[in-house]
Design an enzyme around this catalytic site. Structure first.
Site, PDB file in Angstrom:
ATOM      1  N   LYS A   1     -15.653  25.230 -15.511  1.00 55.52           N
ATOM      2  CA  LYS A   1     -16.768  26.078 -15.431  1.00 55.52           C
ATOM      3  C   LYS A   1     -17.707  25.855 -16.748  1.00 55.52           C
ATOM      4  CE  LYS A   1     -17.878  29.553 -18.090  1.00 55.52           C
ATOM      5  NZ  LYS A   1     -18.267  30.703 -18.889  1.00 55.52           N
TER       6      LYS A   1
ATOM      7  N   ASP B   1     -22.195  28.843 -14.413  1.00 52.56           N
ATOM      8  CA  ASP B   1     -22.150  30.343 -14.718  1.00 52.56           C
ATOM      9  C   ASP B   1     -23.785  30.505 -15.327  1.00 52.56           C
ATOM     10  OD1 ASP B   1     -21.617  32.951 -15.841  1.00 52.56           O
ATOM     11  OD2 ASP B   1     -20.340  32.075 -17.596  1.00 52.56           O
TER      12      ASP B   1
ATOM     13  N   LYS C   1     -25.828  33.217 -14.313  1.00 55.13           N
ATOM     14  CA  LYS C   1     -26.012  34.463 -14.485  1.00 55.13           C
ATOM     15  C   LYS C   1     -27.709  34.845 -13.974  1.00 55.13           C
ATOM     16  CE  LYS C   1     -22.327  36.061 -17.541  1.00 55.13           C
ATOM     17  NZ  LYS C   1     -21.846  34.620 -18.358  1.00 55.13           N
TER      18      LYS C   1
ATOM     19  N   HIS D   1     -31.024  36.721 -12.939  1.00 54.17           N
ATOM     20  CA  HIS D   1     -31.278  37.993 -12.883  1.00 54.17           C
ATOM     21  C   HIS D   1     -32.965  37.875 -12.971  1.00 54.17           C
ATOM     22  CE1 HIS D   1     -30.490  42.480 -14.081  1.00 54.17           C
ATOM     23  NE2 HIS D   1     -31.443  42.300 -12.983  1.00 54.17           N
ATOM     24  N   ASP D   2     -33.575  38.160 -11.674  1.00 52.92           N
ATOM     25  CA  ASP D   2     -34.861  38.140 -11.738  1.00 52.92           C
ATOM     26  C   ASP D   2     -35.452  38.856 -10.481  1.00 52.92           C
ATOM     27  OD1 ASP D   2     -37.692  37.425 -12.193  1.00 52.92           O
ATOM     28  OD2 ASP D   2     -36.956  35.892 -13.769  1.00 52.92           O
ATOM     29  N   ILE D   3     -36.802  38.627 -10.359  1.00 53.03           N
ATOM     30  CA  ILE D   3     -37.160  39.134  -8.983  1.00 53.03           C
ATOM     31  C   ILE D   3     -36.631  38.235  -7.869  1.00 53.03           C
ATOM     32  CG2 ILE D   3     -39.153  40.217 -10.010  1.00 53.03           C
ATOM     33  CD1 ILE D   3     -40.936  37.832  -8.816  1.00 53.03           C
TER      34      ILE D   3
ATOM     35  N   THR E   1     -18.566  42.337 -20.160  1.00 55.34           N
ATOM     36  CA  THR E   1     -17.474  42.875 -20.856  1.00 55.34           C
ATOM     37  C   THR E   1     -17.774  43.454 -22.293  1.00 55.34           C
ATOM     38  OG1 THR E   1     -16.548  40.743 -21.321  1.00 55.34           O
ATOM     39  CG2 THR E   1     -15.260  42.115 -19.517  1.00 55.34           C
TER      40      THR E   1
ATOM     41  N   GLY F   1     -10.770  29.025 -21.564  1.00 56.47           N
ATOM     42  CA  GLY F   1     -11.433  28.389 -22.458  1.00 56.47           C
ATOM     43  C   GLY F   1     -10.513  27.954 -23.493  1.00 56.47           C
ATOM     44  N   ARG F   2     -10.747  28.469 -24.657  1.00 53.26           N
ATOM     45  CA  ARG F   2     -10.232  28.228 -26.006  1.00 53.26           C
ATOM     46  C   ARG F   2      -8.451  27.949 -25.720  1.00 53.26           C
ATOM     47  NH1 ARG F   2     -13.478  32.718 -29.047  1.00 53.26           N
ATOM     48  NH2 ARG F   2     -13.325  33.203 -27.012  1.00 53.26           N
TER      49      ARG F   2
END
Ligand code: C5P
Length: 239
Positions: A37, A64, A66, A68-70, A123, A213-214
């Site tokens: 990822k 990843d 994300k 978010h727009d028109i 989250t 991840g970590r």
């Protein structure tokens, strides 16, 4: 339980701006995980070339981004991203049905169409933060609402927290892809994660992909850490 349970569900989050470190990590853990990822930190540093470099390692890559727009802008961005070879990318389900449909339509002609999954409620947003932005529905209810809307809009699945896996699975059925971060092997350092599940717990709850991840990338021996987590899942399946 969905079909993708049959594959290795672990995707390692390569959260770094250092391309050679990302490639080195990916090569070392690659044999023990299902995919990689990459997120906004890596993408902002390395752009499309960086995405291509990770895809070129030959494993599935979840980008990843994300979006978010028109709808028109998200459609264009989705089409461009689909040419880079990602297996999965995400868009905010709160962008609404028209935006999600526009993204799905934009990638439908791609050679190997990437899966598109919806971000439900981040989250980092609890009920009081949601309230402050005029969103009075409790977070867990909003997650299920957005997951249903994502499904109705043609998305392949959603990202949600470990606590929400079972609710989303119940609401959206066995074929809907559920991707979850916030995974910690028993006894691992939680770092800034709060509500976590172990890898076997998350799979038992109904998750298809576990973004980790970590606990892997921060281990003294990342390959060994990835192998141990994969083995914990195989042991579980054998029971
Ligand atoms: O290191 P760790 O296992 O906490 O990494 C989890 C990954 O999942 C990170 O890339 C983080 O950005 C991402 N993520 C998250 N929580 C969310 C959404 C994404 O931890 N709600």
């Amino acid at each position: 339980m969905s079909n993708s349970r049959l594959e290795n569900p672990i995707y390692v989050a390569l959260d770094t701006q250092d391309l050679s470190r990302a490639l080195e990590l990916a090569r070392s853990v690659g044999p023990h995980v299902g995919g990689f990822k990459i997120g906004l930190e890596f993408i902002s540093a390395h752009g499309p070339e960086g995405i291509r470099a990770i895809v070129a390692l030959g494993r599935p890559v979840f980008v990843d981004v994300k979006f978010h727009d028109i709808p028109n802008t998200v459609a264009g961005a989705s089409k461009a991203l689909a040419t880079l070879g990602a297996s999965i990318f995400n868009i905010h389900a709160s962008g609404g049905e028209a935006m999600m449909r526009a993204a799905v339509d934009a990638v439908s002609g791609a050679n190997s169409r990437p899966k598109i999954i919806g971000v439900t409620v981040l989250t980092s947003l609890d009920n009081s933060v949601l309230e402050s932005v005029g969103q009075s529905t409790p977070a867990s209810e909003q997650v299920v609402r957005l997951a249903r809307l994502a499904k109705a809009s043609g998305l392949d699945g959603v990202v949600c927290s470990p606590q929400e896996i079972a609710m989303v699975r119940a609401a959206c059925g066995p074929e809907f892809l559920i991707v979850t971060p916030g995974i910690r092997p028993a006894g691992a350092d939680l770092a800034d994660q709060r509500r976590v599940l172990t890898p076997p717990e998350a799979v038992r709850a109904g998750a298809d992909i576990l973004v980790i991840g970590r606990p892997i990338t921060g281990a003294a021996n990342p390959a060994q850490a990835a192998k141990a987590i994969t083995e914990s899942l195989r042991l579980e399946e054998a029971l």
